[in-house]
Write a protein that holds these residues in place. Sequence first.
Motif, PDB file in Angstrom:
ATOM      1  N   ALA A  70       0.762  -1.289   0.005  1.00  0.00           N
ATOM      2  CA  ALA A  70      -0.063  -0.023   0.010  1.00  0.00           C
ATOM      3  C   ALA A  70       0.832   1.231  -0.045  1.00  0.00           C
ATOM      4  O   ALA A  70       0.676   2.099  -0.461  1.00  0.00           O
ATOM      5  CB  ALA A  70      -0.772   0.123   0.958  1.00  0.00           C
ATOM      6  N   LEU A  71       1.926   1.224   0.873  1.00  0.00           N
ATOM      7  CA  LEU A  71       2.948   2.479   0.808  1.00  0.00           C
ATOM      8  C   LEU A  71       3.574   2.552  -0.487  1.00  0.00           C
ATOM      9  O   LEU A  71       3.585   3.870  -1.065  1.00  0.00           O
ATOM     10  CB  LEU A  71       3.846   2.199   2.206  1.00  0.00           C
ATOM     11  N   VAL A  72       4.013   1.411  -1.140  1.00  0.00           N
ATOM     12  CA  VAL A  72       4.819   1.945  -2.343  1.00  0.00           C
ATOM     13  C   VAL A  72       3.736   2.082  -3.518  1.00  0.00           C
ATOM     14  O   VAL A  72       3.967   2.992  -4.351  1.00  0.00           O
ATOM     15  CB  VAL A  72       5.299   0.183  -2.807  1.00  0.00           C
ATOM     16  N   LEU A  73       2.368   1.567  -3.576  1.00  0.00           N
ATOM     17  CA  LEU A  73       1.496   2.146  -4.435  1.00  0.00           C
ATOM     18  C   LEU A  73       1.012   3.481  -4.313  1.00  0.00           C
ATOM     19  O   LEU A  73       0.954   4.364  -5.226  1.00  0.00           O
ATOM     20  CB  LEU A  73       0.169   1.254  -4.229  1.00  0.00           C
ATOM     21  N   ALA A  74       1.008   3.992  -3.000  1.00  0.00           N
ATOM     22  CA  ALA A  74       0.692   5.429  -2.631  1.00  0.00           C
ATOM     23  C   ALA A  74       1.943   6.471  -3.269  1.00  0.00           C
ATOM     24  O   ALA A  74       1.769   7.336  -3.822  1.00  0.00           O
ATOM     25  CB  ALA A  74       0.703   5.720  -1.299  1.00  0.00           C
ATOM     26  N   HIS A  75       2.940   5.918  -3.128  1.00  0.00           N
ATOM     27  CA  HIS A  75       4.237   6.722  -3.766  1.00  0.00           C
ATOM     28  C   HIS A  75       4.308   6.532  -5.334  1.00  0.00           C
ATOM     29  O   HIS A  75       4.224   7.689  -5.822  1.00  0.00           O
ATOM     30  CB  HIS A  75       5.705   5.999  -3.200  1.00  0.00           C
ATOM     31  N   ALA A  76       3.953   5.406  -5.890  1.00  0.00           N
ATOM     32  CA  ALA A  76       3.944   5.284  -7.214  1.00  0.00           C
ATOM     33  C   ALA A  76       2.852   6.471  -7.926  1.00  0.00           C
ATOM     34  O   ALA A  76       3.077   6.968  -8.907  1.00  0.00           O
ATOM     35  CB  ALA A  76       3.795   3.945  -7.646  1.00  0.00           C
ATOM     36  N   ARG A 107       3.724   9.939  -7.677  1.00  0.00           N
ATOM     37  CA  ARG A 107       4.612  10.430  -8.704  1.00  0.00           C
ATOM     38  C   ARG A 107       3.838  10.363 -10.052  1.00  0.00           C
ATOM     39  O   ARG A 107       3.924  11.514 -10.964  1.00  0.00           O
ATOM     40  CB  ARG A 107       5.715   9.392  -8.631  1.00  0.00           C
ATOM     41  N   ARG A 108       3.005   9.387 -10.281  1.00  0.00           N
ATOM     42  CA  ARG A 108       2.289   9.368 -11.653  1.00  0.00           C
ATOM     43  C   ARG A 108       1.415  10.525 -11.598  1.00  0.00           C
ATOM     44  O   ARG A 108       1.134  11.337 -12.911  1.00  0.00           O
ATOM     45  CB  ARG A 108       1.366   8.098 -11.843  1.00  0.00           C
ATOM     46  N   ALA A 109       0.856  10.956 -10.665  1.00  0.00           N
ATOM     47  CA  ALA A 109      -0.163  12.273 -10.499  1.00  0.00           C
ATOM     48  C   ALA A 109       0.752  13.606 -10.810  1.00  0.00           C
ATOM     49  O   ALA A 109       0.004  14.561 -10.477  1.00  0.00           O
ATOM     50  CB  ALA A 109      -1.133  12.207  -9.130  1.00  0.00           C
ATOM     51  N   GLY A 110       2.084  13.493 -10.759  1.00  0.00           N
ATOM     52  CA  GLY A 110       2.983  14.713 -10.873  1.00  0.00           C
ATOM     53  C   GLY A 110       3.107  15.130  -9.485  1.00  0.00           C
ATOM     54  O   GLY A 110       3.826  16.265  -9.499  1.00  0.00           O
ATOM     55  N   GLY A 111       3.001  14.667  -8.471  1.00  0.00           N
ATOM     56  CA  GLY A 111       3.279  15.146  -6.957  1.00  0.00           C
ATOM     57  C   GLY A 111       4.653  14.292  -6.772  1.00  0.00           C
ATOM     58  O   GLY A 111       5.215  13.713  -7.316  1.00  0.00           O
ATOM     59  N   ARG A 112       5.056  14.631  -5.475  1.00  0.00           N
ATOM     60  CA  ARG A 112       5.946  14.062  -4.780  1.00  0.00           C
ATOM     61  C   ARG A 112       5.801  12.951  -3.815  1.00  0.00           C
ATOM     62  O   ARG A 112       4.879  13.118  -2.871  1.00  0.00           O
ATOM     63  CB  ARG A 112       7.077  15.122  -4.239  1.00  0.00           C
TER      64      ARG A 112
END
Length: 165
Positions: free
Chosen positions: A143-149, A152-157
């Motif tokens: 879940a944490l890795v997917l949140a990070h991914a 990033r895909r949404a243009g955020g950090r």
Amino acid sequence: MGRPVRGARRESPPCARGRRRGSSTSDRPRCPGPAAKPITGMLLIVEDADAEESFVPALVAAGFEPRVREGGHRMLRTPERDAHLHVHGEGAGEIQDYRDLRDWLRHDRADRDMYAAKKRELAKKEEWPDMNDRAQAKDDVVALVLAHARARRAGGRAQDDRATT
């Protein structure tokens, strides 16, 4: 393992598409680093995963054995248990989850290391009461890795909150 998959794909309906699913496999890691288990995880996308008659017979003829039957998801494996074939219907959310996890782990070393550490920790346990328990034991990290991914895909950090897992 490759021969049954190729044979099944020849017999599959034209809408079927196959992809390697997991972050790690024994023969070729999809991302460097994660501790590989001796199982190749694959994803087969069909029009309707609940319409077993359109794909299961060809997969059984190719040597796969049905193992999991859930709404919108089937899992078949080889008798040697060296390949798991997850079948989902077009548009299933799990398809993007698999891709996001794989692609992000290829990109981000810190998350890849965190995920690999979790897999190594879980590999130390010999027996699992149920085949889903091992996968569920990774849920917090996944879940944490997917949140990070997705950040990033949404243009955020992606927020660095790895220390909480």
